[in-house]
Write a protein that holds these residues in place. Structure first.
Motif, PDB file in Angstrom:
ATOM      1  N   ALA A  90      -1.572 -21.301   1.544  1.00 47.41           N
ATOM      2  CA  ALA A  90      -2.637 -20.337   1.823  1.00 47.41           C
ATOM      3  C   ALA A  90      -2.751 -20.138   3.330  1.00 47.41           C
ATOM      4  O   ALA A  90      -3.094 -21.077   4.056  1.00 47.41           O
ATOM      5  N   GLU A  91      -2.444 -18.936   3.795  1.00 43.39           N
ATOM      6  CA  GLU A  91      -2.551 -18.614   5.217  1.00 43.39           C
ATOM      7  C   GLU A  91      -3.846 -17.834   5.419  1.00 43.39           C
ATOM      8  O   GLU A  91      -3.923 -16.642   5.115  1.00 43.39           O
ATOM      9  N   VAL A  92      -4.872 -18.519   5.894  1.00 41.92           N
ATOM     10  CA  VAL A  92      -6.191 -17.907   6.040  1.00 41.92           C
ATOM     11  C   VAL A  92      -6.155 -16.878   7.168  1.00 41.92           C
ATOM     12  O   VAL A  92      -5.844 -17.208   8.313  1.00 41.92           O
ATOM     13  N   GLY A  93      -6.435 -15.627   6.812  1.00 44.12           N
ATOM     14  CA  GLY A  93      -6.337 -14.542   7.788  1.00 44.12           C
ATOM     15  C   GLY A  93      -4.916 -14.262   8.219  1.00 44.12           C
ATOM     16  O   GLY A  93      -4.695 -13.692   9.289  1.00 44.12           O
ATOM     17  N   GLY A  94      -3.951 -14.638   7.389  1.00 39.33           N
ATOM     18  CA  GLY A  94      -2.541 -14.497   7.733  1.00 39.33           C
ATOM     19  C   GLY A  94      -2.068 -13.052   7.792  1.00 39.33           C
ATOM     20  O   GLY A  94      -2.748 -12.138   7.312  1.00 39.33           O
ATOM     21  N   ASP A  95      -0.894 -12.860   8.362  1.00 39.16           N
ATOM     22  CA  ASP A  95      -0.299 -11.529   8.495  1.00 39.16           C
ATOM     23  C   ASP A  95       0.317 -11.111   7.165  1.00 39.16           C
ATOM     24  O   ASP A  95       1.305 -11.709   6.726  1.00 39.16           O
ATOM     25  N   PRO A  96      -0.227 -10.095   6.516  1.00 41.99           N
ATOM     26  CA  PRO A  96       0.326  -9.668   5.228  1.00 41.99           C
ATOM     27  C   PRO A  96       1.789  -9.252   5.303  1.00 41.99           C
ATOM     28  O   PRO A  96       2.552  -9.437   4.344  1.00 41.99           O
ATOM     29  N   ALA A  97       2.211  -8.703   6.444  1.00 38.99           N
ATOM     30  CA  ALA A  97       3.591  -8.226   6.579  1.00 38.99           C
ATOM     31  C   ALA A  97       4.597  -9.360   6.485  1.00 38.99           C
ATOM     32  O   ALA A  97       5.742  -9.150   6.070  1.00 38.99           O
ATOM     33  N   GLY A  98       4.182 -10.565   6.836  1.00 37.63           N
ATOM     34  CA  GLY A  98       5.090 -11.704   6.775  1.00 37.63           C
ATOM     35  C   GLY A  98       4.867 -12.603   5.583  1.00 37.63           C
ATOM     36  O   GLY A  98       5.511 -13.655   5.476  1.00 37.63           O
ATOM     37  N   ALA A  99       3.980 -12.198   4.672  1.00 41.03           N
ATOM     38  CA  ALA A  99       3.630 -13.032   3.523  1.00 41.03           C
ATOM     39  C   ALA A  99       4.375 -12.595   2.262  1.00 41.03           C
ATOM     40  O   ALA A  99       4.795 -11.445   2.140  1.00 41.03           O
ATOM     41  N   ASP A 100       4.512 -13.538   1.335  1.00 48.01           N
ATOM     42  CA  ASP A 100       5.144 -13.221   0.048  1.00 48.01           C
ATOM     43  C   ASP A 100       4.186 -12.464  -0.865  1.00 48.01           C
ATOM     44  O   ASP A 100       4.612 -11.678  -1.712  1.00 48.01           O
ATOM     45  N   LEU A 101       2.893 -12.722  -0.706  1.00 47.72           N
ATOM     46  CA  LEU A 101       1.869 -12.003  -1.456  1.00 47.72           C
ATOM     47  C   LEU A 101       0.577 -12.067  -0.661  1.00 47.72           C
ATOM     48  O   LEU A 101       0.432 -12.862   0.269  1.00 47.72           O
ATOM     49  N   VAL A 102      -0.363 -11.190  -1.032  1.00 48.70           N
ATOM     50  CA  VAL A 102      -1.609 -11.101  -0.289  1.00 48.70           C
ATOM     51  C   VAL A 102      -2.774 -11.015  -1.266  1.00 48.70           C
ATOM     52  O   VAL A 102      -2.662 -10.427  -2.338  1.00 48.70           O
ATOM     53  N   VAL A 103      -3.892 -11.632  -0.873  1.00 50.24           N
ATOM     54  CA  VAL A 103      -5.140 -11.532  -1.624  1.00 50.24           C
ATOM     55  C   VAL A 103      -6.181 -10.991  -0.662  1.00 50.24           C
ATOM     56  O   VAL A 103      -6.430 -11.585   0.397  1.00 50.24           O
ATOM     57  N   SER A 104      -6.779  -9.854  -1.017  1.00 54.74           N
ATOM     58  CA  SER A 104      -7.629  -9.130  -0.080  1.00 54.74           C
ATOM     59  C   SER A 104      -8.991  -8.825  -0.677  1.00 54.74           C
ATOM     60  O   SER A 104      -9.128  -8.553  -1.875  1.00 54.74           O
ATOM     61  N   GLY A 105     -10.007  -8.845   0.191  1.00 54.09           N
ATOM     62  CA  GLY A 105     -11.307  -8.326  -0.177  1.00 54.09           C
ATOM     63  C   GLY A 105     -11.355  -6.828   0.038  1.00 54.09           C
ATOM     64  O   GLY A 105     -10.380  -6.216   0.511  1.00 54.09           O
ATOM     65  N   PRO A 106     -12.485  -6.185  -0.254  1.00 56.72           N
ATOM     66  CA  PRO A 106     -12.562  -4.720  -0.169  1.00 56.72           C
ATOM     67  C   PRO A 106     -12.464  -4.169   1.244  1.00 56.72           C
ATOM     68  O   PRO A 106     -12.117  -3.008   1.429  1.00 56.72           O
ATOM     69  N   ASP A 107     -12.742  -5.011   2.236  1.00 57.32           N
ATOM     70  CA  ASP A 107     -12.755  -4.519   3.617  1.00 57.32           C
ATOM     71  C   ASP A 107     -11.413  -4.654   4.332  1.00 57.32           C
ATOM     72  O   ASP A 107     -11.285  -4.215   5.482  1.00 57.32           O
ATOM     73  N   SER A 108     -10.440  -5.254   3.686  1.00 52.66           N
ATOM     74  CA  SER A 108      -9.148  -5.473   4.356  1.00 52.66           C
ATOM     75  C   SER A 108      -7.974  -4.886   3.580  1.00 52.66           C
ATOM     76  O   SER A 108      -6.825  -5.268   3.784  1.00 52.66           O
ATOM     77  N   LEU A 109      -8.245  -3.937   2.711  1.00 56.28           N
ATOM     78  CA  LEU A 109      -7.192  -3.375   1.865  1.00 56.28           C
ATOM     79  C   LEU A 109      -6.119  -2.652   2.676  1.00 56.28           C
ATOM     80  O   LEU A 109      -4.928  -2.757   2.368  1.00 56.28           O
ATOM     81  N   ASP A 110      -6.523  -1.925   3.700  1.00 58.85           N
ATOM     82  CA  ASP A 110      -5.538  -1.192   4.499  1.00 58.85           C
ATOM     83  C   ASP A 110      -4.552  -2.152   5.156  1.00 58.85           C
ATOM     84  O   ASP A 110      -3.336  -1.929   5.145  1.00 58.85           O
ATOM     85  N   ALA A 111      -5.069  -3.241   5.725  1.00 58.63           N
ATOM     86  CA  ALA A 111      -4.189  -4.234   6.349  1.00 58.63           C
ATOM     87  C   ALA A 111      -3.307  -4.902   5.312  1.00 58.63           C
ATOM     88  O   ALA A 111      -2.120  -5.173   5.563  1.00 58.63           O
ATOM     89  N   ALA A 112      -3.856  -5.154   4.128  1.00 57.84           N
ATOM     90  CA  ALA A 112      -3.120  -5.860   3.081  1.00 57.84           C
ATOM     91  C   ALA A 112      -1.932  -5.061   2.569  1.00 57.84           C
ATOM     92  O   ALA A 112      -0.963  -5.634   2.053  1.00 57.84           O
TER      93      ALA A 112
END
Length: 251
Positions: A90-112
């Motif tokens: 679990a990479e807290v606040g991690g970079d989605p571009a370098g992750a295998d998968l992402v879990v996002s809240g409603p305020d970070s969907l664009d970044a995810a």
């Protein structure tokens, strides 16, 4: 707790064996008025369902990297323990571009959306509610998790000496998380079910994660996790401390 516990998932299993009915996480959102209390058994059930979703539908494997873009919330705590159960980092606040998968809240969907792997979205609505309209390109957690199994068995044993958590730029093993959490519990004077930690700290750093989850779990205690605590008056905070039988306050 069991001295042989070496991962956060081990700590949860020991808590479940010791007293499944006691409170583990009580969550407040002082911007919405939400309050949710989860016993050890209820929390563990959410973790099992989430771990089954992670390992099964999302095909995550030990060592995979998950960018966790969620605030301090009871569902974030569930995801942290689900990752530990599967062996996912679990990479807290991690970079989605370098992750295998992402879990996002409603305020970070664009970044995810920078993640090329599986994407999961959480609406973070009261009672674990779903999005009115599922975000395009995301699995809606609230839709998918209820149908998952109530028991979880990992396909492969989780190695406590492998990476488990990335926070503050530090990479911690499962055993390292447990060791630091136990040390924090001792420093805070948190021990046993009579201790109750109220935390208004964010989950974006180790202090917040430990105070709002890991230290209490390591000590066999419970946490009152407060989001948007600044919305509460000093009088309101004092009332909550009394009503929730809080022994340690972190803010």
């Amino acid at each position: 707790m069991n001295a042989n516990d070496r991962t956060p998932a081990d700590l949860l299993r020991s808590a479940l064996a010791a007293d499944p009915g006691r409170p583990l996480v009580t969550f407040y959102d002082d911007a919405t008025g939400e309050r949710v209390e989860l016993s050890v058994a209820t929390f563990a059930n959410w973790v099992a369902k989430t771990a089954n979703l992670l390992q099964g539908d999302l095909a995550a494997e030990p060592g995979d990297r998950l960018a966790l873009l969620l605030p301090a919330h009871w569902q974030t705590a569930v995801w942290l323990l689900a990752c530990s159960s599967v062996g996912v980092v679990a990479e807290v606040g991690g970079d989605p571009a370098g992750a295998d998968l992402v879990v996002s809240g409603p305020d970070s969907l664009d970044a995810a959306r920078a993640c090329s792997g599986e994407r999961v979205a959480l609406a973070l609505r009261p009672l674990g509610g779903r999005f009115p309209q599922p975000p395009e390109g995301f699995v809606d957690y609230a839709v998918e998790v209820p149908g998952q199994g109530d028991q979880f068995v990992a396909y492969a044993p989780v190695d406590p000496d492998e990476p488990a958590l990335v926070v503050d730029g530090d990479e911690l093993t499962g055993a390292g998380v447990v060791e630091r959490a136990r040390a924090d519990a001792g420093a805070l004077g948190v021990a046993g079910p009579g201790s109750r930690v109220l935390s208004g700290l964010p989950y974006g750093n180790w202090e917040g994660l430990s105070g709002g989850l890991y230290a209490a779990l390591a000590a066999g205690s419970s946490v009152v996790l407060c989001r948007n605590l600044g919305e509460l008056s000093e009088e309101g905070l004092a009332k909550r401390v009394a009503e929730e039988k809080v022994t340690v306050t972190l803010r």
